[in-house]
Enzyme design. Structure first.
Site, PDB file in Angstrom:
ATOM      1  N   THR A 371       0.839  -1.201   0.000  1.00 33.23           N
ATOM      2  CA  THR A 371       0.000   0.000   0.000  1.00 33.23           C
ATOM      3  C   THR A 371       0.879   1.259   0.000  1.00 33.23           C
ATOM      4  O   THR A 371       2.104   1.165   0.053  1.00 33.23           O
ATOM      5  CB  THR A 371      -0.982  -0.046   1.210  1.00 33.23           C
ATOM      6  OG1 THR A 371      -1.637  -1.319   1.222  1.00 33.23           O
ATOM      7  CG2 THR A 371      -2.027   1.029   1.204  1.00 33.23           C
ATOM      8  N   GLU A 410      -6.666  -7.810  -4.086  1.00 31.21           N
ATOM      9  CA  GLU A 410      -7.487  -7.318  -2.983  1.00 31.21           C
ATOM     10  C   GLU A 410      -8.590  -8.310  -2.610  1.00 31.21           C
ATOM     11  O   GLU A 410      -9.186  -8.175  -1.530  1.00 31.21           O
ATOM     12  CB  GLU A 410      -8.095  -5.977  -3.416  1.00 31.21           C
ATOM     13  CG  GLU A 410      -8.139  -4.932  -2.360  1.00 31.21           C
ATOM     14  CD  GLU A 410      -6.792  -4.273  -2.044  1.00 31.21           C
ATOM     15  OE1 GLU A 410      -6.314  -4.465  -0.929  1.00 31.21           O
ATOM     16  OE2 GLU A 410      -6.232  -3.568  -2.898  1.00 31.21           O
ATOM     17  N   ASP A 413      -8.617  -9.516   0.866  1.00 32.29           N
ATOM     18  CA  ASP A 413      -9.104  -8.730   2.003  1.00 32.29           C
ATOM     19  C   ASP A 413     -10.536  -9.101   2.398  1.00 32.29           C
ATOM     20  O   ASP A 413     -11.044  -8.617   3.412  1.00 32.29           O
ATOM     21  CB  ASP A 413      -9.013  -7.225   1.710  1.00 32.29           C
ATOM     22  CG  ASP A 413      -7.629  -6.671   2.077  1.00 32.29           C
ATOM     23  OD1 ASP A 413      -6.837  -7.407   2.684  1.00 32.29           O
ATOM     24  OD2 ASP A 413      -7.355  -5.505   1.755  1.00 32.29           O
ATOM     25  N   GLY A 462       0.564  -0.547   5.363  1.00 34.11           N
ATOM     26  CA  GLY A 462       0.936  -1.536   6.391  1.00 34.11           C
ATOM     27  C   GLY A 462      -0.127  -2.561   6.711  1.00 34.11           C
ATOM     28  O   GLY A 462      -0.121  -3.116   7.805  1.00 34.11           O
TER      29      GLY A 462
HETATM   30  N1  GLY Z   1      -5.125  -3.948   1.218  1.00 36.16           N
HETATM   31  C1  GLY Z   1      -4.925  -3.442   2.525  1.00 36.16           C
HETATM   32  C2  GLY Z   1      -6.131  -2.798   3.070  1.00 36.16           C
HETATM   33  O1  GLY Z   1      -6.971  -2.358   2.328  1.00 36.16           O
HETATM   34  O2  GLY Z   1      -6.297  -2.721   4.255  1.00 36.16           O
END
Ligand code: GLY
Length: 561
Positions: A371, A410, A413, A462
């Site tokens: 990120t 993603e 996530d 992070g």
């Molecule tokens: N891909 C890290 C976040 O969105 O928290």
């Protein structure tokens, strides 16, 4: 309407007249930008000098980072842009988070026994969700900018065409993701020329990415989500085992959300709204901490309380948070001071509460640096805090052939299976289960802090530790410190599960480690320091701007005309 925008810009530059009721922060004479890469910071100043406002500069910085820091973010990813307009105090958050393709299914990363198939949600085309960054940049430029989009994208196009010098961070992160990148000829051609990582300081050119940026500059969102570029994405993704369709791309929209608001000891907090968990977790933890006077507490007691606040806020993250377009997120309750008082009543000064008392346990997965974040205040007092991501370093490792665009991973996530941690060991429940067209929960926490002392703009990459880093920086701000201090605060973290305090080397003294262990905390020393915070501050009393870039990274924080 680029001509109209150019005219408005010219008039603004020539007249530069402040409205009579302008807030005091307008006309700062200088601007401040902190980003994770010097070329991105310079792209922002280039656009400000051309008469752009902070929102044009944010487009330029975002696009530049997509080119020169492909490990962290990119056109194939998404993010959140928190905006403040000085002349009327208007604030909004652009949610450019990626969305699951319509063919996504809740169990798409599970085997026949409902166990996650290793790497399937992390490496390759199936891990990639529909990107939001291009739509968000077009929206930001058209709705809030002064310059034509093509002008704001020009520095990034130049960097992609002429190339940039590959640095240490790029190489270090590439080495961690080399296996994924190597699987795809389209990716290896760019990032592993001659079959291996490029030499340090060699020039990396990305002509296909330059062409994709030019398409966006020319045709706006259609330059990415429709036509030739979109067709290349769909073909390439599907050939590599992904499930994207033209409809997924065509229907993607960035949306605006009302930022989350809180108050910590007289500091107004403005932070990310769901689909990110960041603002809620930050405000909830600070609400819990507002019941304690942390100043006189000894170091161990202070850290114990901060950890207990983090534990409870991250627990609620796992229980309740997800895409607000799909699930009812109890944001008001979770950020309510009385709710925090209830949480506080379960905190003991002498003893950690095992997370198992809140729910079951999961194993820790290795954390990845990923990120990116940048912070800007322009000379009119407008602000942007933006945290952008393609998730793991170099995302899925997959470049859609002919586009130069590295796609995100993603999809990891989402909570793929109940109670099982993702790549950051974060657990989540039904609220963050995969569904077609849904945004996956994020931890990104672009934030403004404001009190009588000043206005702070900050954030960091992070993964799951993003929010706890911003929390530690907010506490440092509350103690009266400057950006240079917030960005280097020694970091520790608790995310409810795994039930352990994770800390970077040197963040806890031997006495603190012993003291925290005596209270029942499990401690987990991390091999490396983490985060790459970028922060700026406008000091209302001195009327000076200052900026800080995390010494752990290779960014550049500048204050200038
Ligand atoms: N891909 C890290 C976040 O969105 O928290």
């Amino acid at each position: 309407m680029p001509e109209v925008k150019r005219l408005i810009c010219l008039c603004a530059a020539l007249l530069f007249v402040l409205p009579a009721n302008a807030p005091a922060e307008q006309n700062l004479h200088q601007a401040a930008i902190a980003s994770a890469h010097p070329l991105a910071t310079r792209a922002g100043f280039e656009i400000l000098k051309k008469g752009g406002n902070v929102f044009d500069a944010a487009v330029a910085v975002s696009a530049a980072l997509a080119v020169v820091e492909p490990s962290g973010s990119g056109l194939g990813g998404g993010g959140y842009w928190l905006l403040h307009r000085a002349d009327d105090g208007f604030e909004t958050m652009i949610d450019g988070r990626e969305k699951a393709p319509f063919a996504a299914r809740r169990n798409m990363f599970l085997d026949g026994r409902d166990k996650a198939i290793p790497k399937l949600s992390v490496d390759g085309a199936l891990a990639a969700a529909i990107p939001g960054m291009p739509a968000a940049l077009v929206h930001l430029s058209e709705r809030y900018g002064r310059l034509p989009l093509a002008e704001s994208l020009a520095p990034a196009i130049r960097y992609a065409e002429n190339g940039f010098a590959v640095g240490h961070k790029f190489l270090k992160l590439l080495k961690t993701r080399q296996q994924a990148v190597r699987r795809f000829a389209s990716s290896s051609r760019i990032f592993l020329p001659k079959g291996k990582p490029p030499e340090l300081f060699s020039i990396l050119r990305q002509p296909d990415l330059a062409n994709t940026l030019k398409q966006i500059a020319k045709s706006g969102r259609d330059g990415f989500y429709r036509g030739d570029v979109a067709a290349k994405f769909v073909k390439s993704v599907r050939e590599a085992g992904g499930i994207w369709t033209g409809e997924d791309l065509e229907s993607y929209r960035a949306v605006e959300r009302r930022p989350l608001k809180g108050d910590y000891r007289g500091i107004k907090i403005t932070s990310s709204a769901p689909s990110s968990s960041g603002g809620i977790v930050l405000i909830e933890a600070l609400n819990v901490l507002s019941g304690y006077d942390l100043k006189p507490a000894d170091d161990t007691a202070r850290k114990h309380l901060i950890v207990e606040a983090m534990r409870r806020a991250y627990h609620d993250r796992a229980l309740y948070l997800g895409d607000p377009d799909y699930v009812a997120v109890p944001a008001e309750r979770l950020t309510n001071a009385d709710y925090a008082a209830g949480l506080r009543s379960s905190i003991r000064f002498d003893k950690a509460l095992p997370s198992v008392m809140l729910a079951g346990e999961t194993e820790l997965e290795p954390e990845a640096a990923n990120t990116t974040h940048f912070s800007i205040i322009d000379r009119e007092g407008n602000r942007v805090a933006a945290t952008l991501s393609i998730n793991f370093p170099f995302g899925s490792g997959f470049v859609a052939d002919g586009t130069g665009v590295l796609l995100n991973d993603e999809m990891d996530d989402f909570a793929s299976s109940a109670g099982e941690g993702n790549g950051y060991g974060l657990v989540g429940g039904a609220a963050n289960a995969i569904a077609p067209g849904k945004r996956m929960l994020s931890s990104m926490t672009p934030t403004f802090l404001e009190n009588e002392r000043g206005v702070a703009v900050l954030g960091t990459p992070g993964g799951s530790r993003i929010t706890s880093m911003v929390l530690l920086a907010a506490l440092d701000y509350a103690e009266g410190h400057e950006p240079a201090s917030w960005v280097k605060v020694p970091r520790f973290h608790h995310q409810y599960l795994p039930d352990a305090i994770q800390y970077e080397p040197g963040a806890l003294s031997e006495a603190e480690i012993a003291g925290l262990a005596a209270k029942g905390h499990r401690l987990m020393s991390l091999p490396e320091r983490y985060g790459d915070m970028q922060a700026v501050l406008w000091n209302k009393k001195t009327r000076e701007l200052s900026a800080g870039s995390d010494p752990r990274g290779e960014g550049l924080a500048l204050v200038g005309p």
